[in-house]
Write an enzyme that holds these catalytic residues in place. Sequence first.
Site, PDB file in Angstrom:
ATOM      1  N   HIS A 102      39.507 -41.825  16.941  1.00 50.74           N
ATOM      2  CA  HIS A 102      40.802 -41.096  16.598  1.00 50.74           C
ATOM      3  C   HIS A 102      41.110 -40.942  15.293  1.00 50.74           C
ATOM      4  O   HIS A 102      40.553 -41.896  14.154  1.00 50.74           O
ATOM      5  CB  HIS A 102      41.692 -41.904  17.398  1.00 50.74           C
ATOM      6  CG  HIS A 102      41.998 -43.517  17.226  1.00 50.74           C
ATOM      7  ND1 HIS A 102      41.244 -44.261  17.124  1.00 50.74           N
ATOM      8  CD2 HIS A 102      42.746 -43.906  16.252  1.00 50.74           C
ATOM      9  CE1 HIS A 102      41.372 -45.375  17.032  1.00 50.74           C
ATOM     10  NE2 HIS A 102      42.543 -45.347  16.229  1.00 50.74           N
ATOM     11  N   HIS A 104      44.510 -40.927  12.491  1.00 46.52           N
ATOM     12  CA  HIS A 104      45.894 -40.836  12.326  1.00 46.52           C
ATOM     13  C   HIS A 104      46.278 -39.842  11.157  1.00 46.52           C
ATOM     14  O   HIS A 104      45.605 -39.758  10.096  1.00 46.52           O
ATOM     15  CB  HIS A 104      46.041 -42.120  11.539  1.00 46.52           C
ATOM     16  CG  HIS A 104      45.742 -43.425  12.473  1.00 46.52           C
ATOM     17  ND1 HIS A 104      46.661 -44.332  13.059  1.00 46.52           N
ATOM     18  CD2 HIS A 104      44.449 -44.168  12.629  1.00 46.52           C
ATOM     19  CE1 HIS A 104      45.855 -45.122  13.918  1.00 46.52           C
ATOM     20  NE2 HIS A 104      44.573 -44.940  13.612  1.00 46.52           N
TER      21      HIS A 104
END
Length: 139
Positions: A102, A104
């Site tokens: 992932h 950010h």
Amino acid sequence: MTYDSSNVFAKILRGELPCHRVYEDERTLAFMDIMPRAAGHVLVIPKAPARNLLDVSPEDLAATMATVQRVAHAVKAAMDADGLTIQQFNESAGGQVVFHLHFHVIPRHDGISMRPHTGAMAPQDGLAALATRIAAHLS
């Protein structure tokens, strides 16, 4: 290390946990971070099971990075940000906590520090409103 399909992002992808979606296509999903470091903090993930940057396929990484860029433009515009911080962590020693790749996307404003990661969750209605506001800036 192997991919653990019980991680929170895998559960979100399967619809077992809710999220405030900002963007989705056939290979990626972008949604609001429930413990934001700044208002408008979005996470971008590949839909393919990838523990981190070290084991994602080049094709899924390329799709994810294209979504990171697209979402970053929308976050910057929606939040009237002066800049952005893009973060990605690999393995525990590198700061990774959720073991699904992932990124950010965090809007930044001059003179304002990011909030510390305290584990405090943001109000759901506020996250929903921000998701709608950011999604409106996607082109």
